[in-house]
Scaffold this motif. Structure first.
Motif, mmCIF file in Angstrom:
data_model
loop_
_atom_site.group_PDB
_atom_site.id
_atom_site.type_symbol
_atom_site.label_atom_id
_atom_site.label_comp_id
_atom_site.label_asym_id
_atom_site.label_seq_id
_atom_site.Cartn_x
_atom_site.Cartn_y
_atom_site.Cartn_z
ATOM 1 N N ASP A 82 31.411 38.878 30.367
ATOM 2 C CA ASP A 82 30.378 39.453 31.234
ATOM 3 C C ASP A 82 31.080 40.457 32.139
ATOM 4 O O ASP A 82 31.653 40.097 33.166
ATOM 5 N N MET A 83 31.074 41.733 31.739
ATOM 6 C CA MET A 83 31.847 42.742 32.445
ATOM 7 C C MET A 83 31.385 42.917 33.893
ATOM 8 O O MET A 83 32.194 43.153 34.787
ATOM 9 N N GLU A 84 30.091 42.793 34.135
ATOM 10 C CA GLU A 84 29.577 42.937 35.494
ATOM 11 C C GLU A 84 30.101 41.814 36.383
ATOM 12 O O GLU A 84 30.568 42.054 37.505
ATOM 13 N N GLN A 85 30.054 40.581 35.870
ATOM 14 C CA GLN A 85 30.556 39.450 36.653
ATOM 15 C C GLN A 85 32.064 39.543 36.842
ATOM 16 O O GLN A 85 32.590 39.229 37.917
ATOM 17 N N GLU A 86 32.779 39.990 35.788
ATOM 18 C CA GLU A 86 34.232 40.135 35.893
ATOM 19 C C GLU A 86 34.592 41.124 36.993
ATOM 20 O O GLU A 86 35.545 40.914 37.752
ATOM 21 N N SER A 87 33.829 42.208 37.104
ATOM 22 C CA SER A 87 34.098 43.212 38.137
ATOM 23 C C SER A 87 33.871 42.636 39.535
ATOM 24 O O SER A 87 34.614 42.945 40.470
ATOM 25 N N ILE A 88 32.851 41.808 39.664
ATOM 26 C CA ILE A 88 32.561 41.182 40.960
ATOM 27 C C ILE A 88 33.708 40.283 41.390
ATOM 28 O O ILE A 88 34.173 40.332 42.536
ATOM 29 N N TRP A 89 34.189 39.471 40.450
ATOM 30 C CA TRP A 89 35.291 38.560 40.790
ATOM 31 C C TRP A 89 36.581 39.333 41.031
ATOM 32 O O TRP A 89 37.368 38.970 41.911
ATOM 33 N N ALA A 90 36.821 40.394 40.262
ATOM 34 C CA ALA A 90 38.030 41.198 40.479
ATOM 35 C C ALA A 90 38.025 41.792 41.886
ATOM 36 O O ALA A 90 39.064 41.821 42.564
ATOM 37 N N LYS A 91 36.881 42.259 42.339
ATOM 38 C CA LYS A 91 36.757 42.809 43.695
ATOM 39 C C LYS A 91 37.012 41.718 44.735
ATOM 40 O O LYS A 91 37.733 41.924 45.713
ATOM 41 N N PHE A 92 36.440 40.545 44.504
ATOM 42 C CA PHE A 92 36.634 39.421 45.423
ATOM 43 C C PHE A 92 38.109 39.028 45.498
ATOM 44 O O PHE A 92 38.660 38.814 46.591
ATOM 45 N N LEU A 93 38.771 38.952 44.350
ATOM 46 C CA LEU A 93 40.177 38.557 44.311
ATOM 47 C C LEU A 93 41.064 39.606 44.970
ATOM 48 O O LEU A 93 42.049 39.267 45.634
ATOM 49 N N ALA A 94 40.719 40.882 44.809
ATOM 50 C CA ALA A 94 41.473 41.934 45.493
ATOM 51 C C ALA A 94 41.320 41.804 47.007
ATOM 52 O O ALA A 94 42.291 41.947 47.759
ATOM 53 N N GLU A 95 40.112 41.524 47.461
ATOM 54 C CA GLU A 95 39.861 41.359 48.893
ATOM 55 C C GLU A 95 40.600 40.161 49.466
ATOM 56 O O GLU A 95 40.995 40.166 50.639
ATOM 57 N N GLN A 96 40.819 39.145 48.637
ATOM 58 C CA GLN A 96 41.519 37.945 49.074
ATOM 59 C C GLN A 96 43.037 38.088 48.971
ATOM 60 O O GLN A 96 43.775 37.165 49.323
ATOM 61 N N GLY A 97 43.513 39.237 48.484
ATOM 62 C CA GLY A 97 44.943 39.459 48.362
ATOM 63 C C GLY A 97 45.569 38.780 47.167
ATOM 64 O O GLY A 97 46.795 38.676 47.073
#
Length: 371
Positions: A82-97
């Motif tokens: 699910d590319m849309e969901q993957e992008s959401i989690w990637a953004k979240f993980l980047a924000e969390q360092g």
């Protein structure tokens, strides 16, 4: 199952199409060089250098993101993520360092920072005591990310993903080579007969578990290709840390499932000879003593627990045991769908025997359920 894209692994130059190049140049300017990472199994991933001599990692979603005449089976394989969901989690993980910094994300793909001073973890390194400790630290940190608003059984991705991937298998099995494979068909029939009972049993155990039904944000693909060791500077000191990458299958799940996947991957070496990289070396699956040691360290790092009652450890170990067959069945489904998309692919671009891998994983599921 998506392999790493960092040094030590194969890569080659593959010309991008106009849309792909336009996406990169629009955000990075003039491009000096780029190479595609051969071992990325799900997407097209490039290491790019621009005119400022800055390096970036560019991920195009799917194996043929913008090319015409994409086959049905290629589209089917790409839908495993699910590319849309993957992008959401990637953004979240980047924000969390935790994840790489994201430069730009669009429907076609994503531009990320290129992690420097990195080395890939090999299959052999998965069993090194020092590496294991760093990896478990990273897993505990991943599982400790703040997702309390989603920490509920109805948000767990496990059962929905299993059902969705099994449905895709039915379409994949229409591929002529797979449809004619009597052995694969029989293994699926046996697996289907066993799965319903396994699911009910695991769900019942989860309902009565006091500790081991813990829900976290999970990576769900903790194999060595997704684990990198970085020389980093922390508090002014240089030291090695583990970075967990590739977030195609990240989702809310039972932590015991992620640990079960991690233990299963001790037995695989995807960077070995193609004719053997799909086979599990069962002698490398961690012993009970090793599992206990890893689990105690994980609980300490994740929950801050410094003393463990026998009941807590036994409950976690039992839950991991229950999750192992599900791990193998899920990747068996994934590999069947991937194999359907690879029959019309040039042999020199295929670095893994997906069909052999599918049969190996189904065999592991069937055998684990009989014990």
């Amino acid at each position: 199952m998506a392999c790493s894209v960092y040094p030590g692994l194969d890569c080659f130059v593959l010309e991008m199409d106009t849309a792909m190049m336009a996406f990169i140049t629009a955000h990075l300017g003039k491009i000096i060089s780029y190479v595609q990472m051969l071992t990325a199994m799900t997407n097209m991933v490039y290491r790019v250098v621009n005119a400022d001599n800055q390096e970036y990692l560019v991920k195009f979603y799917g194996r043929t993101p913008t090319r015409a005449h994409k086959s049905f089976y290629n589209t089917l394989a790409e839908s495993l993520v699910d590319m849309e969901q993957e992008s959401i989690w990637a953004k979240f993980l980047a924000e969390q360092g935790v994840g790489p910094i994201i430069v730009k994300s669009e429907p076609i793909g994503r531009i990320e920072e290129y992690l420097v001073n990195i080395k890939s973890v090999s299959g052999a390194m998965m069993h090194d005591a020092g590496v294991v400790k760093m990896v478990v630290d990273a897993i505990a940190k991943f599982h400790s990310l703040p997702i309390d608003q989603w920490r509920a059984p109805e948000n767990v991705i496990l059962w929905r993903r299993m059902d969705a991937w099994r449905e895709k298998v039915d379409f994949a099995m229409q591929q002529p080579e797979l449809a004619a494979d009597a052995e694969l068909m029989q293994m699926l029939v046996e697996a289907d007969a066993m799965f319903a009972g396994r699911k009910r049993f695991v769900q019942d155990r989860l309902q009565i578990a006091r500790h081991a039904a813990h829900i976290s944000l999970c990576h769900n693909d903790l194999q060595h290709g997704n684990v990198l060791i970085q020389d980093a500077k922390i508090d002014g000191e240089s030291r090695e840390v583990v970075r967990i990458v590739d977030y195609d299958y990240v989702g809310i799940n039972y932590a015991a499932f992620d640990l079960a996947n991690y233990f299963c991957e001790w037995g695989f070496d995807y960077n070995g000879p193609v004719e053997e990289s799909w086979r599990m070396n069962r002698s490398l699956y961690p012993s009970r003593a090793t599992q206990t040691e890893v689990l105690m360290y994980y609980l300490e790092r994740h929950f801050g627990m410094t003393s463990f009652g026998t009941g807590v450890i036994d409950e976690w170990l039992s839950m991991i045991d229950l999750m192992v067959p599900l791990v193998n069945l899920g990747w068996g489904y994934w590999l069947i769908v991937k194999s359907a998309s690879e029959f019309d692919t040039p042999p020199e671009t295929v670095s893994f025997d997906y069909l052999a891998g599918a049969k190996e994983r189904l065999k592991l599921f069937l055998e684990w359920n009989r014990t």
